[in-house]
Scaffold this motif. Structure first.
Motif, PDB file in Angstrom:
ATOM      1  N   THR A   5      -0.838  17.072 -14.197  1.00 35.88           N
ATOM      2  CA  THR A   5      -1.494  17.704 -15.344  1.00 35.88           C
ATOM      3  C   THR A   5      -2.773  18.418 -14.913  1.00 35.88           C
ATOM      4  O   THR A   5      -3.027  19.567 -15.287  1.00 35.88           O
ATOM      5  CB  THR A   5      -1.831  16.636 -16.403  1.00 35.88           C
ATOM      6  OG1 THR A   5      -0.632  15.926 -16.716  1.00 35.88           O
ATOM      7  CG2 THR A   5      -2.386  17.260 -17.669  1.00 35.88           C
ATOM      8  N   ARG A  57       9.422  20.893 -19.058  1.00 32.27           N
ATOM      9  CA  ARG A  57       9.189  19.591 -19.671  1.00 32.27           C
ATOM     10  C   ARG A  57       9.614  18.522 -18.683  1.00 32.27           C
ATOM     11  O   ARG A  57      10.776  18.463 -18.282  1.00 32.27           O
ATOM     12  CB  ARG A  57       9.976  19.487 -20.972  1.00 32.27           C
ATOM     13  CG  ARG A  57       9.562  20.578 -21.975  1.00 32.27           C
ATOM     14  CD  ARG A  57      10.503  20.679 -23.129  1.00 32.27           C
ATOM     15  NE  ARG A  57      11.849  21.024 -22.695  1.00 32.27           N
ATOM     16  CZ  ARG A  57      12.907  21.062 -23.499  1.00 32.27           C
ATOM     17  NH1 ARG A  57      12.764  20.777 -24.785  1.00 32.27           N
ATOM     18  NH2 ARG A  57      14.094  21.383 -23.033  1.00 32.27           N
ATOM     19  N   GLN A  98      -0.975  12.352 -14.210  1.00 29.86           N
ATOM     20  CA  GLN A  98      -2.342  12.849 -14.359  1.00 29.86           C
ATOM     21  C   GLN A  98      -2.652  13.921 -13.297  1.00 29.86           C
ATOM     22  O   GLN A  98      -3.258  14.948 -13.608  1.00 29.86           O
ATOM     23  CB  GLN A  98      -3.298  11.665 -14.211  1.00 29.86           C
ATOM     24  CG  GLN A  98      -4.627  11.898 -14.894  1.00 29.86           C
ATOM     25  CD  GLN A  98      -5.602  10.769 -14.603  1.00 29.86           C
ATOM     26  OE1 GLN A  98      -5.210   9.694 -14.116  1.00 29.86           O
ATOM     27  NE2 GLN A  98      -6.863  11.002 -14.894  1.00 29.86           N
ATOM     28  N   SER A 109       4.539  20.316 -29.625  1.00 23.91           N
ATOM     29  CA  SER A 109       4.682  18.874 -29.493  1.00 23.91           C
ATOM     30  C   SER A 109       4.545  18.410 -28.046  1.00 23.91           C
ATOM     31  O   SER A 109       5.223  18.917 -27.165  1.00 23.91           O
ATOM     32  CB  SER A 109       6.040  18.445 -30.026  1.00 23.91           C
ATOM     33  OG  SER A 109       6.209  17.073 -29.782  1.00 23.91           O
ATOM     34  N   PRO A 110       3.690  17.437 -27.810  1.00 26.12           N
ATOM     35  CA  PRO A 110       3.584  16.865 -26.459  1.00 26.12           C
ATOM     36  C   PRO A 110       4.658  15.822 -26.193  1.00 26.12           C
ATOM     37  O   PRO A 110       4.728  15.273 -25.109  1.00 26.12           O
ATOM     38  CB  PRO A 110       2.200  16.224 -26.462  1.00 26.12           C
ATOM     39  CG  PRO A 110       1.937  15.904 -27.892  1.00 26.12           C
ATOM     40  CD  PRO A 110       2.700  16.880 -28.730  1.00 26.12           C
ATOM     41  N   VAL A 111       5.465  15.548 -27.222  1.00 28.55           N
ATOM     42  CA  VAL A 111       6.513  14.538 -27.084  1.00 28.55           C
ATOM     43  C   VAL A 111       7.869  15.232 -27.141  1.00 28.55           C
ATOM     44  O   VAL A 111       8.097  16.087 -27.994  1.00 28.55           O
ATOM     45  CB  VAL A 111       6.446  13.508 -28.228  1.00 28.55           C
ATOM     46  CG1 VAL A 111       7.435  12.383 -27.979  1.00 28.55           C
ATOM     47  CG2 VAL A 111       5.050  12.966 -28.347  1.00 28.55           C
ATOM     48  N   TYR A 153       2.258   3.711 -23.536  1.00 21.41           N
ATOM     49  CA  TYR A 153       1.076   2.890 -23.792  1.00 21.41           C
ATOM     50  C   TYR A 153       1.490   1.662 -24.574  1.00 21.41           C
ATOM     51  O   TYR A 153       2.604   1.578 -25.083  1.00 21.41           O
ATOM     52  CB  TYR A 153       0.039   3.693 -24.593  1.00 21.41           C
ATOM     53  CG  TYR A 153       0.545   4.134 -25.943  1.00 21.41           C
ATOM     54  CD1 TYR A 153       1.319   5.290 -26.066  1.00 21.41           C
ATOM     55  CD2 TYR A 153       0.308   3.389 -27.086  1.00 21.41           C
ATOM     56  CE1 TYR A 153       1.813   5.686 -27.297  1.00 21.41           C
ATOM     57  CE2 TYR A 153       0.797   3.786 -28.320  1.00 21.41           C
ATOM     58  CZ  TYR A 153       1.552   4.930 -28.418  1.00 21.41           C
ATOM     59  OH  TYR A 153       2.042   5.311 -29.627  1.00 21.41           O
ATOM     60  N   VAL A 203      -1.109  22.690 -20.559  1.00 20.92           N
ATOM     61  CA  VAL A 203      -0.455  21.446 -20.138  1.00 20.92           C
ATOM     62  C   VAL A 203      -0.806  20.300 -21.087  1.00 20.92           C
ATOM     63  O   VAL A 203      -1.899  20.249 -21.635  1.00 20.92           O
ATOM     64  CB  VAL A 203      -0.843  21.097 -18.677  1.00 20.92           C
ATOM     65  CG1 VAL A 203      -2.343  20.953 -18.520  1.00 20.92           C
ATOM     66  CG2 VAL A 203      -0.120  19.857 -18.180  1.00 20.92           C
ATOM     67  N   THR A 204       0.169  19.445 -21.313  1.00 23.98           N
ATOM     68  CA  THR A 204      -0.104  18.198 -22.025  1.00 23.98           C
ATOM     69  C   THR A 204       0.514  17.052 -21.251  1.00 23.98           C
ATOM     70  O   THR A 204       1.499  17.240 -20.535  1.00 23.98           O
ATOM     71  CB  THR A 204       0.510  18.184 -23.452  1.00 23.98           C
ATOM     72  OG1 THR A 204       1.940  18.267 -23.340  1.00 23.98           O
ATOM     73  CG2 THR A 204      -0.009  19.303 -24.315  1.00 23.98           C
ATOM     74  N   CYS A 205      -0.080  15.890 -21.404  1.00 20.79           N
ATOM     75  CA  CYS A 205       0.404  14.707 -20.692  1.00 20.79           C
ATOM     76  C   CYS A 205       0.395  13.550 -21.682  1.00 20.79           C
ATOM     77  O   CYS A 205      -0.631  13.243 -22.276  1.00 20.79           O
ATOM     78  CB  CYS A 205      -0.539  14.418 -19.528  1.00 20.79           C
ATOM     79  SG  CYS A 205      -0.200  12.861 -18.701  1.00 20.79           S
ATOM     80  N   PHE A 206       1.552  12.958 -21.892  1.00 26.68           N
ATOM     81  CA  PHE A 206       1.629  11.861 -22.856  1.00 26.68           C
ATOM     82  C   PHE A 206       2.182  10.619 -22.163  1.00 26.68           C
ATOM     83  O   PHE A 206       3.372  10.536 -21.879  1.00 26.68           O
ATOM     84  CB  PHE A 206       2.513  12.272 -24.042  1.00 26.68           C
ATOM     85  CG  PHE A 206       2.611  11.219 -25.104  1.00 26.68           C
ATOM     86  CD1 PHE A 206       1.485  10.792 -25.778  1.00 26.68           C
ATOM     87  CD2 PHE A 206       3.836  10.656 -25.428  1.00 26.68           C
ATOM     88  CE1 PHE A 206       1.565   9.814 -26.758  1.00 26.68           C
ATOM     89  CE2 PHE A 206       3.927   9.678 -26.417  1.00 26.68           C
ATOM     90  CZ  PHE A 206       2.785   9.255 -27.079  1.00 26.68           C
ATOM     91  N   PRO A 207       1.318   9.679 -21.845  1.00 26.45           N
ATOM     92  CA  PRO A 207       1.763   8.481 -21.119  1.00 26.45           C
ATOM     93  C   PRO A 207       2.316   7.423 -22.071  1.00 26.45           C
ATOM     94  O   PRO A 207       1.988   7.418 -23.254  1.00 26.45           O
ATOM     95  CB  PRO A 207       0.466   7.981 -20.483  1.00 26.45           C
ATOM     96  CG  PRO A 207      -0.613   8.417 -21.415  1.00 26.45           C
ATOM     97  CD  PRO A 207      -0.135   9.672 -22.107  1.00 26.45           C
TER      98      PRO A 207
END
Ligand SMILES: Cc1ncc(C[n+]2csc(CCOP(=O)(O)OP(=O)(O)O)c2C)c(N)n1
Ligand code: SF4
Ligand SMILES: [Mg+2]
Lengths: 191, 348, 271
Positions: free
Chosen positions: A23, A4, A20, A61-63, A39, A33-37
């Protein structure tokens, strides 16, 4: 395996591009893979961060609250996130700009003097790429070739000119740390 | 097929275009701005029209007009904007017009915040606007499912001549995740003989939701209710994880389901007999399936990013046959898998 | 009435664009005349089979019962938005909205301004009768100062309710609008003029010239509490005093509209 990662810095430093690329490279490596920017309003005041989770099994959870690896590119992010790093985690920061000192015995700290790495690149300011190179060397989560392929595939055509420079910077960041065992690294850099 | 990497919002927009969406109108609101932005860049090249409307009210009514002409039409927004659209959604339902409405939910009430939330569940599944109507509500939980369900939404809207809502949230809209952009395959659907496209060679068509003749509106409502019954019989969708021997079943949808699967897997590793039930359609709700599980004696806990909304539908489905608990956080509070693990471990 | 008017009346009876059903508006109501004029023009331009009309929420909500072509009934105030969705979807069709003053100048103010501003290639007929006819004669944004309505018992007081909105004058300031005019249906002469303007507005749409709105001052004898004859006089003497007839904008900017059309021209032709 499940890593993580939080990458944090200020707007304009290419934090989201770092996320990005990472990812995309993980996807090319066949990983989940997850990517949480960050915003919206979080981008006001000029901060940016991005959570990337890379795993060999399905990601829930991506968070997350506590990353295993933290990459910071400015002081504010260092202050905001360094306490959240999991015990035993790795902190990678740009020592050319981060001055704050949060001393934790339970983590590994990697200083990356991004300015030094960039100095041979004639005005290039892509500290994010230098940090990405160092990140790959230290963590070995994704293949550097995959990162290059990701760069080829997602660099917008109007930024094509920057492609080779970015690859060279990643490579230099990478070789500045590759093959140095974590524990000695930490010792060296601390001393 | 190669994987693609996109934000949920962008994957949704592209899936809509692939599914033949020819009209999009929307008004900016975080966290769904990537949808109108993507549409503005891409839809015209695919022969569709994009309009940045002056408000969400105008946007839904533009969709109303485009749909009445027979076009596949979509609008998207987030919670406050969806509230503004409610009159228009009721008109779509009353006039039996297909449309796809996307709600990337944020925290409420009021201006709230832009964090992930599921507090618009009631609004989405219980009607939302005035009158006895339902939307078919789809709740994706991965970017892959956003892609797949967006395409399905257009088909179901046309099949039922009813608005379909895609209920997402900030995290699903903003996150990037690899997915396989499977090509769109259009199913056989009835021709839109009701569409307003000029009365050459036929009697004029009228699209309306006003029925003032004696008993006319009641009749219309029976037609609608019959349609909702068909949805219940035919279009319930759900997914389960480890429910065969489960004593405790977590029920959650969308982003809460991602958090739940992780917590459930952690608990399974410690030997706990816990499972997960994920409604994919929120209307029609998988009430029969949940009821059957309740009769088997399983206990339920609804996990939601709100103060307890879907839990009411779980209770209705369980109908007293077993216990139903709730765990959630309102106001954009996001539950972590660890937090949920702690809450669940003493229940099983 | 002179001989010419009688002839006009006869053509009206035969309009293909009207269904063969009697109007159910009140005696002397302007909606009846305006419906006829629109139907006649559509017949004369031979566009019935490609016309789509939008009925408002107001007394004219039943326009779809009278017009003999495709009709949509839209939410209160939203016809310009619905028309936008329609015209962008089917640019070859002729799309018009028919709206009252409550519909267009109160609840739908936002939609009309922005449709005009985008230069939507649609035609709007704005029926100004200075009241909310359908709901029983409440104050409209167009109600005259001092005019008694069911929500202004002692007459409209401008210090608490503001002044009547002159929508045509307002919309004429909008760059995107091609044709903005006000007319009335109180006399044969004005009715003839109204028909000319209605025709002109449709022609602008056919020629892709952009947004037009024809405001039509229209009697509502029922809610004004007058006989039809008296209502015509009141319209002439009181309404026209405040709402001057005329063409406020006639500026078909081809280039601007062409830009937009080219963006949407391909849309849905295949539908
Ligand atoms: C959202 C909404 N608010 C209020 C109404 C009630 N309503 C119906 S017609 C009308 C006013 C009609 O006045 P106008 O537009 O001037 O048309 P007229 O009847 O005078 O021709 C109102 C307020 C409604 N149908 N919908
Ligand atoms: S109430 Fe007025 S506007 Fe309505 S039909 Fe009667 S006269 Fe016409
Ligand atoms: Mg009126």
């Amino acid at each position: 395996m499940k890593k993580r990662v939080i990458i944090a810095g200020s707007g304009g430093q290419g934090i989201l591009f770092f996320g990005q690329l990472l990812t995309y490279a993980a996807m090319l490596d066949g990983l989940e893979v997850t990517c949480f920017p960050s915003y919206g309003a979080e981008m006001r005041g000029g901060t940016a961060n991005c959570t990337v989770i890379i795993s060999d099994s399905v990601i829930g959870s991506p968070v997350i609250r506590n990353p295993d690896i933290l990459v910071v590119l400015n002081d504010a992010s260092y202050i905001r996130f360094s306490e959240k790093l999991s015990s035993g985690g790795i902190l990678i920061y740009d020592s050319s700009v981060v001055n704050s000192g949060v001393h934790r015995e339970d983590i590994k700290t990697i200083k990356v003097p991004a300015n030094d790495i960039l100095s041979s690149f004639n005005g290039a300011r892509s500290a994010n790429m230098a940090m990405l190179g160092a990140f790959i060397a230290v963590t070995e989560i994704v293949e550097i070739d995959s990162v290059f392929r990701a760069l080829d595939e997602i660099t917008p055509s109007r930024r094509r000119a920057s492609l080779d420079v970015n690859k060279a910077i990643i490579m230099k960041g990478y070789s500045s740390l590759y093959d140095v065992p974590l524990n000695t690294l930490e010792g060296n850099l601390k001393g | 097929m190669n994987k693609a990497l996109m934000k949920g919002n962008e994957a949704l927009a592209l899936a809509a275009i692939h599914a033949g969406c020819k009209f999009y109108a929307g008004y900016p609101i975080t966290p769904q701005n990537e949808i109108p932005e993507y549409m503005s860049r891409t839809l015209p090249a695919w022969g569709g029209a994009f309009v940045q409307a002056e408000s969400e009210i105008a946007a839904i009514n533009m969709v109303f007009g485009a749909s009445a002409c027979g076009a596949r039409a979509m609008t998207s927004s987030s919670s406050p904007g969806i509230s503004l659209k409610q009159e228009g959604i009721s008109f779509l339902a009353g006039a039996e017009l297909p449309a796809v409405i996307v709600n990337m939910q944020r925290g409420g009430p009021g201006l709230g915040n832009i964090s992930a939330s599921q507090a618009d569940y009631f609004q989405a599944v219980k009607g939302g606007g005035h009158g006895d109507y339902r939307l078919l509500v789809l709740a994706p939980f991965t970017v892959q499912e956003i892609w797949d369900l967006t395409m399905l939404a257009f088909d179901k809207a046309d099949e039922y001549r009813n608005p379909v809502m895609i209920l997402g949230d900030s995290i699903l809209g903003q996150m990037m995740e690899p997915f396989i952009p499977t090509p769109y395959m259009k199913p056989a659907l009835p021709e839109k003989t009701w569409a307003l496209n000029g009365c050459a060679g036929r009697q004029p068509n009228v699209v309306k939701s006003l029925f003032v003749g004696e008993g006319e509106l009641e009749e219309k409502n029976y037609v609608l209710q019959d349609k909702y019954r068909r949805m219940k019989a035919k279009d319930v969708r759900f997914q389960t994880q480890d429910i065969e021997d489960a004593e405790l079943i977590v029920v959650s949808f969308g982003i809460a389901a991602r958090i739940s699967t992780e917590a459930v897997s952690m608990l399974r590793k410690t030997g706990k007999r816990v499972g997960h039930f994920r409604p994919i359609t929120l209307f029609p709700f998988p009430e029969k399936q949940i009821h059957d599980l309740a009769r088997r004696g399983a206990k339920f806990i609804a996990v939601e990013l709100n103060a307890g909304q879907m839990v009411e539908d779980v209770r209705l489905a369980v109908n007293g046959k077993s216990e139903v608990l709730f765990y959630g956080r309102p106001g954009g509070g996001v539950i972590t898998p660890e937090e949920l693990y702690d809450r669940l471990k003493d229940e099983c | 009435m002179n001989a010419k008017d009688v002839k006009v009346e006869k053509t009206v009876e035969k309009a293909r664009s009207l269904k063969n059903v009697p109007f159910r508006y009140c005696p002397g109501c302007g909606h009846t005349i305006i419906h006829r004029l629109i139907a006649e023009v559509i017949d004369e331009l031979n566009i019935r089979e490609r016309t789509i009309g939008i009925a408002p929420v107001g007394c004219a909500v039943f326009a779809y019962d009278y017009f003999n072509f495709d009709m949509l009934e839209a939410a209160h105030g939203r016809p310009p938005a619905a028309a936008t969705g329609m015209k962008r979807t089917l640019p070859d069709k002729i799309v018009f909205s028919y709206q009252g003053d409550g519909d267009l100048a109160a609840i739908g103010t936002g939609e009309i301004i922005h449709a005009a501003n985008r230069g939507e290639n649609i035609t709007v007929f704005f029926v100004n009768n200075a009241t909310y006819g359908m709901t029983g004669g409440q104050m409209a944004p167009t109600t005259l100062p001092g005019q008694v309505t069911t929500t202004t018992h002692v007459g409209r007081e401008i210090n608490t309710t503001g002044y009547p909105l002159r929508m045509s004058e307002m919309l004429a300031t909008i760059e995107g609008a091609a044709l903005i005019a006000r007319t009335a249906v109180d006399s044969p002469e004005n009715i003839r003029n109204a028909k000319k303007l209605i025709e002109k507005a449709f022609k602008y749409q056919i020629e892709d010239k952009g947004f037009s709105m024809i405001e039509i001052l229209s009697p509502c004898p029922t809610n004004w509490g007058m006989t039809p004859a008296r209502a015509a006089i009141w319209l002439r003497e009181e309404m026209m005093h405040y709402y001057k007839l005329g063409v406020f904008k006639d500026n078909p900017t081809d280039s601007q509209n062409q830009t937009k059309s080219s963006g949407v021209s391909a849309v849905m032709r295949s539908l």
